[in-house]
Scaffold this active site. Structure first.
Site, PDB file in Angstrom:
ATOM      1  N   TYR A 174       0.863  -1.180   0.000  1.00 17.15           N
ATOM      2  CA  TYR A 174       0.000   0.000   0.000  1.00 17.15           C
ATOM      3  C   TYR A 174       0.899   1.228   0.000  1.00 17.15           C
ATOM      4  CZ  TYR A 174      -3.831   3.124   1.530  1.00 17.15           C
ATOM      5  OH  TYR A 174      -4.758   4.131   1.646  1.00 17.15           O
ATOM      6  N   LYS A 191      -1.415  -1.444  -3.957  1.00 16.31           N
ATOM      7  CA  LYS A 191      -2.497  -0.466  -3.908  1.00 16.31           C
ATOM      8  C   LYS A 191      -1.861   0.908  -4.054  1.00 16.31           C
ATOM      9  CE  LYS A 191      -6.041   1.555  -0.904  1.00 16.31           C
ATOM     10  NZ  LYS A 191      -6.615   1.580   0.471  1.00 16.31           N
TER      11      LYS A 191
END
Length: 300
Positions: free
Chosen positions: A139, A167
């Site tokens: 992320y 992400k």
């Protein structure tokens, strides 16, 4: 739909964590919300992310939430657990706890506040991946973490067999395209910015981890399907139709505050209390949100 190219599904919502009026985690409401989100069109759910107020939930609460959501949705959706912290040892402990609770994947955010160099990021992510058995989604959110995962680091991390996705909340589609070009299918790319869901799909992303998916996952799924089918006109029309909703939830104030207000306005599960330092939307913000949702196609 979960495929080798989209290992966690196409449309995932980063779930809010429901709390009772007294501030306790409401596990029954979490199960209800999870089922509601799957019914709406999500094929994946992220539990204990930032939208789940993970900075203010305990390790035990995090494990209980994963266990409850997994039990609620069964095999209808992939449940990914947020486990990232700025402490590698603590991250590993959370990862193992989430695996025991039944998570199918792990979301590991860039260590925040202590701003490690790229060598530290590489060591952190590899150490976590080596210590667990589950597939990992990185992320990358420099606006919150204070440091970005660099291009070379992402390409290198893609070589780890358990680091399978990223992400992307960097706001930089060009940088995304460069990494996607170099890593191919070894690092599945997920949009982490609802305003860039379609632009990132256009450069090779396989799906999205959304906040507005709480209320428009059906339209996000239709947009992704249209794009995949080559119907760019329809995909663009859907993306543009969502602008008032994205604006209302993501830009007026803080995203968790507004998505809980939206769920409340739409009489959906998951609205209600927040934990300090987050506070509920005030009357003015709620009325503006009502107008934004109406402009986005909701009958309010």
């Amino acid at each position: 739909m979960t495929t080798p190219r989209a290992p966690f599904g196409r449309v995932l919502t980063a779930m809010v964590t429901p709390f009772t009026a007294e501030g306790a985690v409401d596990l029954a409401a979490a199960a209800e919300l999870a089922n509601d989100l799957v019914d709406l069109g999500n094929d994946g759910l992220v539990v204990n992310g930032t939208t789940g107020e993970s900075p203010t939930t305990t390790d035990a609460e995090k494990a209980d939430l994963v266990r409850e959501v997994v039990a609620a949705v069964g095999d209808r959706a992939v449940v990914v657990a947020g486990v990232g912290t700025n402490d590698t040892v603590h991250t590993i402990a959370l990862a193992r706890s989430a695996e025991t609770a039944g998570a199918a994947g792990l979301l590991v955010v860039t260590p925040y506040y202590n701003k490690p160099p790229q060598a530290g990021l590489l060591a952190h992510f590899r150490t976590v991946a080596d210590a667990t058995d589950s597939p990992i989604m990185l992320y990358d959110i420099p606006g919150r973490a204070g440091v970005a995962i660099g291009h070379d680091a992402l390409v290198s991390l893609a070589e780890h067999p358990r680091i399978v996705a990223n992400k992307d909340a960097t706001g930089d589609p060009f940088a995304a395209a460069r990494v996607i070009h170099e890593t191919g299918d070894t690092l599945a790319w997920y949009s982490g910015d609802d305003g860039l869901n379609l632009p990132l799909l256009s450069v090779g992303a396989v799906g999205m981890v959304s906040v507005v998916g709480h209320v428009v996952a059906d339209r996000l799924a239709a947009m992704a399907a249209a794009w995949e089918a080559g119907d760019t006109r329809t995909a663009t029309a859907i993306h543009l139709s969502l602008m008032p909703v994205i604006t209302g939830i993501m830009t007026r104030t803080q995203g968790v505050i507004m998505v809980k207000a939206a769920l409340d306005l739409l009489e959906r599960p998951g609205g209600g209390s927040l934990r300090l330092p987050l506070v509920a939307a005030d009357d003015r913000q709620r009325e503006q949100l009502r107008q934004d949702l109406k402009a986005g196609g909701f009958d309010l």
